[in-house]
Design a protein around this motif. Structure first.
Motif, PDB file in Angstrom:
ATOM      1  N   LEU A 149       0.841  -1.205   0.000  1.00 18.49           N
ATOM      2  CA  LEU A 149       0.000   0.000   0.000  1.00 18.49           C
ATOM      3  C   LEU A 149       0.877   1.257   0.000  1.00 18.49           C
ATOM      4  CD1 LEU A 149      -2.757  -0.897   2.644  1.00 18.49           C
ATOM      5  CD2 LEU A 149      -2.982  -0.897   0.158  1.00 18.49           C
ATOM      6  N   PRO A 150       0.406   2.355  -0.570  1.00 19.65           N
ATOM      7  CA  PRO A 150       1.127   3.636  -0.433  1.00 19.65           C
ATOM      8  C   PRO A 150       1.239   3.998   1.044  1.00 19.65           C
ATOM      9  CG  PRO A 150      -0.619   3.793  -2.077  1.00 19.65           C
ATOM     10  CD  PRO A 150      -0.802   2.471  -1.399  1.00 19.65           C
ATOM     11  N   PRO A 152       0.932   6.673   2.958  1.00 18.57           N
ATOM     12  CA  PRO A 152      -0.141   7.414   3.671  1.00 18.57           C
ATOM     13  C   PRO A 152      -1.368   6.556   3.967  1.00 18.57           C
ATOM     14  CG  PRO A 152       0.714   8.701   1.834  1.00 18.57           C
ATOM     15  CD  PRO A 152       1.275   7.328   1.680  1.00 18.57           C
ATOM     16  N   MET A 153      -1.565   5.522   3.157  1.00 15.47           N
ATOM     17  CA  MET A 153      -2.749   4.676   3.356  1.00 15.47           C
ATOM     18  C   MET A 153      -2.699   3.885   4.658  1.00 15.47           C
ATOM     19  SD  MET A 153      -5.053   4.939   1.027  1.00 15.47           S
ATOM     20  CE  MET A 153      -5.968   3.412   1.186  1.00 15.47           C
ATOM     21  N   TYR A 154      -1.482   3.640   5.169  1.00 16.00           N
ATOM     22  CA  TYR A 154      -1.365   2.867   6.410  1.00 16.00           C
ATOM     23  C   TYR A 154      -1.986   3.604   7.597  1.00 16.00           C
ATOM     24  CZ  TYR A 154       1.631  -0.502   4.083  1.00 16.00           C
ATOM     25  OH  TYR A 154       2.095  -1.470   3.239  1.00 16.00           O
ATOM     26  N   LEU A 156      -4.732   5.031   7.635  1.00 18.77           N
ATOM     27  CA  LEU A 156      -6.150   4.674   7.633  1.00 18.77           C
ATOM     28  C   LEU A 156      -6.360   3.160   7.793  1.00 18.77           C
ATOM     29  CD1 LEU A 156      -9.088   5.656   7.185  1.00 18.77           C
ATOM     30  CD2 LEU A 156      -8.734   5.269   4.732  1.00 18.77           C
ATOM     31  N   VAL A 157      -5.516   2.382   7.090  1.00 14.39           N
ATOM     32  CA  VAL A 157      -5.743   0.933   7.017  1.00 14.39           C
ATOM     33  C   VAL A 157      -5.408   0.229   8.339  1.00 14.39           C
ATOM     34  CG1 VAL A 157      -4.954  -1.213   5.928  1.00 14.39           C
ATOM     35  CG2 VAL A 157      -5.449   0.811   4.524  1.00 14.39           C
ATOM     36  N   GLU A 161      -7.795  -2.380  10.321  1.00 16.20           N
ATOM     37  CA  GLU A 161      -7.437  -3.799  10.480  1.00 16.20           C
ATOM     38  C   GLU A 161      -7.461  -4.210  11.951  1.00 16.20           C
ATOM     39  OE1 GLU A 161      -6.809  -6.207   8.353  1.00 16.20           O
ATOM     40  OE2 GLU A 161      -7.060  -5.020   6.538  1.00 16.20           O
TER      41      GLU A 161
END
Length: 249
Positions: A149-150, A152-154, A156-157, A161
């Motif tokens: 994942l890019p 910055p997405m972590y 949110l992700v 999770e």
């Protein structure tokens, strides 16, 4: 009180035991029927373990049960997860027998109590966590950060999770508890309504035909739900065990 649909879920003390750390550990009707479920499972598989070359009906049922759970573990998690076969096997048959025992008059449905289903669910997730860390070390926590994942997405992700993982024991416990409790309440209400109409006499007796047929339909449905909920709990356990072997999902 006999017409109270919630009466069937009442915990009754059978044997008073000394408190441990201020907690009541008395032997109750719920404890009794859990012991009965375990004994019935032992008797069932003792009868199926004859090992005849040409299996009889009981032995065939035992062999089919073994293959059913083994295929569930291998197809859902992978052949490497067969070391968890005894765990999934015991989990499935304990829930199945507990559900089926509850279908008998005067028996107690242990899986209709949230304390029992929460204990089963929390223990299942604890097995996944301990086995995952045992096998992968701290790399197991990568299940909360999917690869590729890019960056910055972590932000949110990862929280999503973690929340998803923490919700697993809640959904496991509430699904089993809710299905078994709701079904037994519906069954009791239909039976009470039918008995009430019959008790009124006269033309009311003919009106009892509908709730009697409804009761018979719910009984059939409840047997299906009893088996289905054991299957759902077992296969979701296999799905969660994927996190032990596939941390880089």
């Amino acid at each position: 009180m006999a017409n109270d649909p919630m009466k069937q879920f009442e915990i009754k003390q059978i044997l008073k035991l000394p408190e441990v750390a201020g907690q009541d550990i008395s032997f109750t009707n719920s404890s009794l029927w859990m012991v009965v479920a375990v004994l019935l499972i032992i008797v069932f598989f003792a009868l199926t373990a004859k090992g005849k070359l040409i299996p009889g009906r009981v032995q065939s049922m035992g062999e089919m049960s073994y293959e059913f759970i083994a295929n569930m573990v291998k197809d859902t998690t992978g052949p490497e997860a067969m070391k968890f076969f005894p765990f999934v096997f015991c989990l499935f048959f304990f829930i199945l027998f507990s559900n089926l025992i509850g279908m008998n008059p005067y028996a107690f449905t242990t899986t209709s109590h949230l304390a029992v289903t929460v204990a089963l669910a929390v223990f299942t997730i604890a097995v996944v966590i301990v086995a995952g860390i045992w096998k992968n070390g701290f790399k197991w926590f990568k299940i909360f950060a999917p690869a590729g994942l890019p960056l910055p997405m972590y932000i949110l992700v990862v929280p999503i999770e973690i929340i998803s993982f923490l919700s697993r024991p809640i959904t496991l416990a509430v699904r089993l508890f809710g299905n078994m409790t709701a079904g037994h309440i519906m069954l009791k209400l239909f039976a009470i309504f039918a008995a009430y109409l019959v008790g009124q006499g006269g033309l009311y007796i003919f009106g009892a035909i509908v709730p009697i047929l409804g009761t018979m339909a719910i009984v059939a449905l409840e047997f299906l739900v009893a088996a289905l909920q054991a299957f759902v709990f077992a296969i979701l356990t296999c799905v969660y065990l994927n996190d032990v072997y596939h941390v880089d999902h």
